[in-house]
Design a protein around this motif. Sequence first.
Motif, PDB file in Angstrom:
ATOM      1  N   ALA A 209       5.690  11.539   0.765  1.00  0.00           N
ATOM      2  CA  ALA A 209       4.697  10.547   0.498  1.00  0.00           C
ATOM      3  C   ALA A 209       4.323  10.362  -1.187  1.00  0.00           C
ATOM      4  O   ALA A 209       4.265   9.073  -1.621  1.00  0.00           O
ATOM      5  N   ASP A 210       4.259  11.410  -1.769  1.00  0.00           N
ATOM      6  CA  ASP A 210       4.085  11.529  -3.359  1.00  0.00           C
ATOM      7  C   ASP A 210       4.973  10.792  -4.153  1.00  0.00           C
ATOM      8  O   ASP A 210       4.818   9.994  -4.943  1.00  0.00           O
ATOM      9  N   ALA A 211       6.282  11.137  -3.675  1.00  0.00           N
ATOM     10  CA  ALA A 211       7.517  10.662  -4.351  1.00  0.00           C
ATOM     11  C   ALA A 211       7.394   8.940  -3.929  1.00  0.00           C
ATOM     12  O   ALA A 211       7.700   8.139  -5.120  1.00  0.00           O
ATOM     13  N   ILE A 212       7.102   8.395  -3.087  1.00  0.00           N
ATOM     14  CA  ILE A 212       7.271   6.950  -2.474  1.00  0.00           C
ATOM     15  C   ILE A 212       6.404   6.413  -3.554  1.00  0.00           C
ATOM     16  O   ILE A 212       6.425   5.283  -3.995  1.00  0.00           O
ATOM     17  N   VAL A 213       5.110   6.900  -3.464  1.00  0.00           N
ATOM     18  CA  VAL A 213       3.869   6.440  -4.296  1.00  0.00           C
ATOM     19  C   VAL A 213       4.196   6.129  -5.671  1.00  0.00           C
ATOM     20  O   VAL A 213       4.031   5.357  -6.473  1.00  0.00           O
ATOM     21  N   LYS A 214       4.703   7.398  -6.201  1.00  0.00           N
ATOM     22  CA  LYS A 214       5.105   7.301  -7.817  1.00  0.00           C
ATOM     23  C   LYS A 214       6.080   6.409  -8.052  1.00  0.00           C
ATOM     24  O   LYS A 214       5.984   5.758  -9.202  1.00  0.00           O
ATOM     25  N   VAL A 215       7.188   6.241  -7.251  1.00  0.00           N
ATOM     26  CA  VAL A 215       8.270   5.236  -7.401  1.00  0.00           C
ATOM     27  C   VAL A 215       7.710   3.998  -7.430  1.00  0.00           C
ATOM     28  O   VAL A 215       8.104   3.004  -8.286  1.00  0.00           O
ATOM     29  N   SER A 216       6.986   3.811  -6.351  1.00  0.00           N
ATOM     30  CA  SER A 216       6.175   2.389  -6.216  1.00  0.00           C
ATOM     31  C   SER A 216       5.361   2.063  -7.525  1.00  0.00           C
ATOM     32  O   SER A 216       5.180   0.863  -7.810  1.00  0.00           O
ATOM     33  N   GLN A 217       4.701   2.827  -7.836  1.00  0.00           N
ATOM     34  CA  GLN A 217       3.936   2.763  -9.179  1.00  0.00           C
ATOM     35  C   GLN A 217       4.994   2.339 -10.456  1.00  0.00           C
ATOM     36  O   GLN A 217       4.387   1.489 -11.285  1.00  0.00           O
TER      37      GLN A 217
END
Length: 230
Positions: A209-217
């Motif tokens: 989840a953390d990686a997904i959010v960081k990449v989306s940002q």
Amino acid sequence: MLKQEAPISIDVVSDVVCPWCYVGKRNLERALAGIDGAEVTVRWRPFQLDPTIPPGGKSRRDYLVEKFGSMERSDALHERLREMGREAGVSFDFAAIKVSPNTLDAHRVIRWAAADAGARTQDALVDRLFRLYFEEGRNIGDHQVLIEAAGAAGMDPKLVETLLATPADRPEVEEEIATAQKMGVTGVPCFLLEGRYALMGAQPPDALADAIVKVSQAKAQGALDEAPSW
């Protein structure tokens, strides 16, 4: 709750006889459930843990003894996997598995699922194949099992039956596997976010989840690195 800022794609390089990949799939689902506004397209990419297994498969017991040296070592690994599975919501039944299959044909059907009906159907098929193998002990190298799984996922079973009897897409699947290896994928699962950032192994839900959010940002800010070609 984490909030996604831009839609992203995730290519999951996996093999449907990989228990870590099954756990990884469940962890990815939990990760997405914990993201506010999650908008992710998941594509399943092929990998073969052992392409030397004959097309008709191999005795599971013989295969495990050859791979681990003894059933005792294999049983110890399976017990650890059962514990991980319980945490992820997977009910592994390793004793039910009698055949270690060659998965090339399974990957062909997974490829057709995406081409025929899109990511949702492909995801449903992958889920069904994991369940059939790890929870029901079915031989997912058997064409009839693959045809039934395809129908359950919403595909046209007659078309799948026709295609499986031909060499359709075998070179393409093998090329995708070779491409993954050239990109540095040596084990699975591998989660490739936006074609750029890789997470190896059955990552816990919070890490995904953390990686997904960081990449989306980063994508929302136009700050992603150039992606390699798949």
